[in-house]
Design a protein around this motif. Structure first.
Motif: not given
Length: 86
Positions: A29-33, A38-41, A50-51
């Motif tokens: 899903d777009e929200e998941i990606l 953002k979190y990884a950045e 991270m996934i």
């Protein structure tokens, strides 16, 4: 530099293979990606890493016994530890 290069023995794809990892295509899903990117950045890490860590944590959590009754042995051990530290 050479005027001509021989690529007859060349191979397509990544130059270095990752041991222990497999390249796949996955639909998310777009929200998941967006969240993981953002979190990884913010963390200075890769979103795919991270996934992978989130999936690994899910598997680890699932392997733990859930809602198991406390055994007499466990209760006695915990009480001894607590009484010893008091």
């Amino acid at each position: 530099m050479h005027k001509q290069y021989d690529f007859s023995e060349g191979k397509r794809g990544a130059v270095l293979s990752s041991t222990g990892k497999t390249r796949i295509t996955i639909m998310l899903d777009e929200e998941i990606l967006e969240y993981f990117r953002k979190y990884a950045e913010a963390q200075g890490s890769g979103y795919q890493t991270m996934i992978n860590a989130a999936l690994r944590q899910f598997i680890f959590d699932q392997s733990k016994p859930a809602n198991q009754p406390v055994t007499e042995e466990t209760l006695r051990r915990v009480l001894r530890e607590e009484l010893h530290t008091s």
